[in-house]
Design an enzyme around this catalytic site. Structure first.
Site, mmCIF file in Angstrom:
data_model
loop_
_atom_site.group_PDB
_atom_site.id
_atom_site.type_symbol
_atom_site.label_atom_id
_atom_site.label_comp_id
_atom_site.label_asym_id
_atom_site.label_seq_id
_atom_site.Cartn_x
_atom_site.Cartn_y
_atom_site.Cartn_z
ATOM 1 N N GLU A 249 -6.484 4.882 -10.227
ATOM 2 C CA GLU A 249 -5.315 4.710 -9.770
ATOM 3 C C GLU A 249 -4.984 3.472 -9.380
ATOM 4 O O GLU A 249 -5.370 2.879 -8.174
ATOM 5 C CB GLU A 249 -4.819 5.784 -8.844
ATOM 6 C CG GLU A 249 -3.303 6.045 -8.905
ATOM 7 C CD GLU A 249 -2.397 5.299 -8.032
ATOM 8 O OE1 GLU A 249 -2.144 4.209 -8.454
ATOM 9 O OE2 GLU A 249 -2.213 5.755 -6.966
ATOM 10 N N CYS A 283 1.892 2.108 -4.645
ATOM 11 C CA CYS A 283 1.636 1.849 -5.814
ATOM 12 C C CYS A 283 2.750 2.088 -6.852
ATOM 13 O O CYS A 283 2.922 1.617 -7.653
ATOM 14 C CB CYS A 283 0.229 2.756 -6.138
ATOM 15 S SG CYS A 283 0.769 4.393 -5.767
ATOM 16 N N GLU A 382 1.830 -7.206 -9.982
ATOM 17 C CA GLU A 382 2.419 -6.411 -8.862
ATOM 18 C C GLU A 382 2.091 -7.172 -7.653
ATOM 19 O O GLU A 382 1.089 -7.827 -7.205
ATOM 20 C CB GLU A 382 1.148 -5.235 -8.745
ATOM 21 C CG GLU A 382 1.411 -4.122 -7.566
ATOM 22 C CD GLU A 382 0.438 -3.011 -7.590
ATOM 23 O OE1 GLU A 382 -0.826 -3.233 -7.518
ATOM 24 O OE2 GLU A 382 0.667 -2.026 -7.425
HETATM 25 P P1 NAP Z 1 -8.762 -3.280 -3.592
HETATM 26 O O1 NAP Z 1 -9.980 -4.485 -3.282
HETATM 27 O O2 NAP Z 1 -8.994 -2.839 -4.909
HETATM 28 O O3 NAP Z 1 -9.297 -2.375 -2.443
HETATM 29 C C1 NAP Z 1 -9.345 -0.850 -2.834
HETATM 30 C C2 NAP Z 1 -10.439 -0.200 -2.182
HETATM 31 O O4 NAP Z 1 -11.778 -0.619 -3.073
HETATM 32 C C3 NAP Z 1 -11.139 -0.694 -0.867
HETATM 33 O O5 NAP Z 1 -11.754 0.491 -0.041
HETATM 34 C C4 NAP Z 1 -12.086 -1.615 -0.893
HETATM 35 O O6 NAP Z 1 -12.917 -1.869 0.161
HETATM 36 C C5 NAP Z 1 -12.782 -1.352 -2.222
HETATM 37 N N1 NAP Z 1 -13.689 -2.134 -2.992
HETATM 38 C C6 NAP Z 1 -13.439 -3.626 -2.760
HETATM 39 N N2 NAP Z 1 -14.377 -4.135 -3.913
HETATM 40 C C7 NAP Z 1 -14.968 -2.988 -4.257
HETATM 41 C C8 NAP Z 1 -16.071 -3.002 -5.279
HETATM 42 N N3 NAP Z 1 -16.588 -4.146 -5.674
HETATM 43 N N4 NAP Z 1 -16.911 -1.713 -5.590
HETATM 44 C C9 NAP Z 1 -16.247 -0.608 -4.946
HETATM 45 N N5 NAP Z 1 -15.111 -0.680 -4.079
HETATM 46 C C10 NAP Z 1 -14.872 -1.946 -3.745
HETATM 47 O O7 NAP Z 1 -7.745 -3.719 -3.225
HETATM 48 P P2 NAP Z 1 -7.198 -4.698 -1.884
HETATM 49 O O8 NAP Z 1 -8.042 -6.114 -1.988
HETATM 50 O O9 NAP Z 1 -7.351 -4.369 -0.496
HETATM 51 O O10 NAP Z 1 -5.606 -5.151 -2.378
HETATM 52 C C11 NAP Z 1 -5.422 -5.966 -3.505
HETATM 53 C C12 NAP Z 1 -4.307 -5.497 -4.503
HETATM 54 O O11 NAP Z 1 -4.662 -4.125 -4.920
HETATM 55 C C13 NAP Z 1 -3.201 -5.464 -3.656
HETATM 56 O O12 NAP Z 1 -2.194 -6.538 -3.443
HETATM 57 C C14 NAP Z 1 -2.424 -4.224 -4.528
HETATM 58 O O13 NAP Z 1 -1.680 -4.926 -5.655
HETATM 59 C C15 NAP Z 1 -3.487 -3.638 -4.868
HETATM 60 N N6 NAP Z 1 -3.551 -2.263 -4.496
HETATM 61 C C16 NAP Z 1 -3.356 -1.134 -5.137
HETATM 62 C C17 NAP Z 1 -3.188 -0.035 -4.334
HETATM 63 C C18 NAP Z 1 -2.366 1.243 -5.083
HETATM 64 O O14 NAP Z 1 -2.197 2.200 -4.327
HETATM 65 N N7 NAP Z 1 -2.767 1.449 -6.452
HETATM 66 C C19 NAP Z 1 -3.641 0.179 -3.230
HETATM 67 C C20 NAP Z 1 -3.960 -0.989 -2.418
HETATM 68 C C21 NAP Z 1 -3.885 -2.310 -3.142
HETATM 69 P P3 NAP Z 1 -12.633 -3.018 1.327
HETATM 70 O O15 NAP Z 1 -11.109 -3.169 1.034
HETATM 71 O O16 NAP Z 1 -13.144 -2.285 2.550
HETATM 72 O O17 NAP Z 1 -13.392 -4.212 1.138
#
Ligand code: NAP
Ligand code: MG
Length: 480
Positions: A249, A283, A382
């Site tokens: 998602e 999202c 986004e």
């Molecule tokens: P993200 O990096 O995709 O983080 C989502 C989850 O994945 C967190 O638990 C994160 O852990 C984990 N993660 C990060 N790198 C990983 C890897 N290599 N392998 C497995 N898991 C990993 O999202 P974000 O940096 O927090 O946010 C960046 C952008 O993502 C936002 O600006 C937004 O556009 C999008 N986003 C979308 C949603 C949604 O509901 N669709 C939600 C959040 C963000 P940690 O954060 O603890 O390192």
């Protein structure tokens, strides 16, 4: 609340992690206020082992009706601890207290819904050769991995693990390091409710460490990921190495399509809420507003009034819009606003930031921009903040083309009184959900939810999630 002491919740108990601690930053002030554990790949392995043991032990032998009763008890305990959990969620994420309350209510509702579903997901028999009986049964995958984002930690926990547990899987959760305190507490509450040790484990930590270890673990049979498309791609690659299925998602750039015959009195407040709720970090936020040319000026006027009246403030004061989650997210959103200024995109309205907000807080003023050209990054990417971009259209076909004109396809809103047009748009827009004359973050717990295109694949919520979190087995018996 139980004391997490910077640890993880594994095997039904708090345990230390091997990687030390990480500071948790208060989004409202920018100050550190709590600590969480930094789980290592070894900690993830311990959690996966515990989940495997649970499946081999009492949890694996629990009947669907017993699982339903357990989930109902978890829901009940969440309701009893509603106030404390809402306080924690609001402080950790920066979301207005009232919105945190709604999240905890939704979390309890997920456990309640899947409690009821646990013993009602049936298999089937198939008419075949008269000498055979063919039964298709549904079985759990085994150990399921759940990587959660920071925007709705408690809701995502309910959305993800309640159907997985209902179907008999054992879960290992890696929440986001920015906001995971409610997730840890929910796991402890589930144990208090009687969930056997190992059925639900939470390992906090960094994505590149604990998250990557979970998605690569050979004993994790199914992965559920919510977050960015970039990380989602990595998780899917990791699962592909062992042919493990996953749901992704990955967010959206969801359009709200506003026709001249729409009831603006109900549309405009829903459109404002659709982008300002949770400071736009949703999202399924309605982040693009497609407006029929003839009502452009009237809509601009209404948005100027509505955004001008928005209150931005501290979570505990219940503003319309609180701080963003982190300094990084604030910089990202401000980067988009700066790009808009450089590219000469007209500013429709920007809400005022009160002068007395804490200096270090991650506040961004809700903003409306437009008209924005279809290929501009403000339309295509986004932003994940309280920024609405407007696009004009002249006729229905153009509205559909613009609505479908991004790489994403999570959700859409359509506002029109014309019944035929409602149906044409609902059918023509490529998205996992289309809402007509209403808009809400992802809709209800009962409604299947998920994306197409860059928004990901797989469905959560509703009974659809029960099918994702189980797999069919066809049993063929020749009885002669
Ligand atoms: P993200 O990096 O995709 O983080 C989502 C989850 O994945 C967190 O638990 C994160 O852990 C984990 N993660 C990060 N790198 C990983 C890897 N290599 N392998 C497995 N898991 C990993 O999202 P974000 O940096 O927090 O946010 C960046 C952008 O993502 C936002 O600006 C937004 O556009 C999008 N986003 C979308 C949603 C949604 O509901 N669709 C939600 C959040 C963000 P940690 O954060 O603890 O390192
Ligand atoms: Mg992160």
């Amino acid at each position: 609340m139980d004391d997490a002491k910077g640890g993880m919740f594994v095997d039904g108990t708090w345990q230390p992690v091997s990687g030390g601690v990480l500071a948790v930053i208060d989004p409202a002030t920018g100050e550190p206020w709590a600590k969480i554990g930094r789980g290592t790949p070894g900690d993830v392995d311990r959690a996966v082992c515990s989940a495997r043991q649970a499946l081999a032990g009492p949890w694996g032998k629990t009947s669907p009706a017993e699982r339903g009763a357990l989930l109902m008890r978890i829901s009940q305990l969440i309701k009893e601890r509603h106030g404390e959990l809402a306080d924690l969620e609001s402080r950790n994420t920066g979301k207005p207290r009232r919105q945190a309350e709604a999240d905890i209510t939704a979390c309890a509702r997920y456990f309640e819904f899947y409690a009821g579903a646990a013993d009602k997901v049936h298999g089937e028999t198939i008419p075949y050769d008269p000498a055979f009986l063919v039964a298709v049964v549904r079985e759990p995958h085994g150990v399921t991995g759940h990587i959660l984002p920071w925007n709705y930690p408690a809701q995502m926990m309910g959305r993800s693990v309640a159907p997985a547990l209902a179907m008999g899987n054992a879960c290992v959760v890696k929440p986001a390091e920015e906001a995971c305190l409610s997730v840890l507490q929910l796991a402890a509450l589930a144990a208090t409710a009687g969930l056997p040790p190992g059925a639900l484990n939470v390992v906090p930590g960094l994505g590149e460490e604990a998250g990557a270890a979970l998605s690569a673990h050979p004993d994790v049979a199914f992965m559920s990921f919510t977050g960015s498309p970039e990380v989602g791609t990595e998780v899917q690659k990791s699962c592909a190495q062992r042919q493990a299925p996953c749901t992704l998602e990955l967010g959206g750039k969801s359009p709200q399509v506003l026709f001249a015959d729409a009831d603006l009195d109900s549309a405009v407040p829903a459109i404002v809420r659709g982008i300002v709720y949770n400071a736009g970090q949703t999202c399924s936020a309605g982040s693009r507003l497609l407006v029929e040319q003839g009502i452009w000026n009237a809509v601009v006027q209404r948005l100027q009034q509505a955004f001008g009246a928005l209150r931005v403030g501290r979570p505990q004061d219940n503003p319309d819009c609180g701080p963003l989650i982190s300094a990084r997210q604030k910089e990202r959103v401000q980067g988009f606003l700066e790009q808009a200024r450089r590219d000469g995109i007209p500013l429709v309205i920007q809400a005022a930031l009160p002068g007395d907000l804490p200096m270090g807080g991650h506040y961004v003023a809700p903003t409306v921009l437009g008209p924005v050209p279809p290929e501009h990054p403000l339309v295509q990417e986004e932003i994940f903040g309280p920024v609405l971009v407007m696009q004009p259209f002249e006729h229905e076909a153009q509205a559909i083309a613009l609505a479908n004109g991004t790489a994403y396809g999570l959700m859409a809103g359509v506002w029109t009184a014309d019944g035929g047009r409602q149906l044409r748009l609902a059918r023509a827009i490529r998205a996992g959900q289309v809402l007509v004359n209403s808009f809400g973050a992802g809709g209800g717990v009962e409604l299947p939810f998920g994306g197409v295109k860059k928004s990901g694949h797989g469905r959560e919520k509703g009974l659809a999630a029960c099918y994702e979190y189980s797999v069919t087995k066809t049993i063929v018996i020749r009885h002669g």
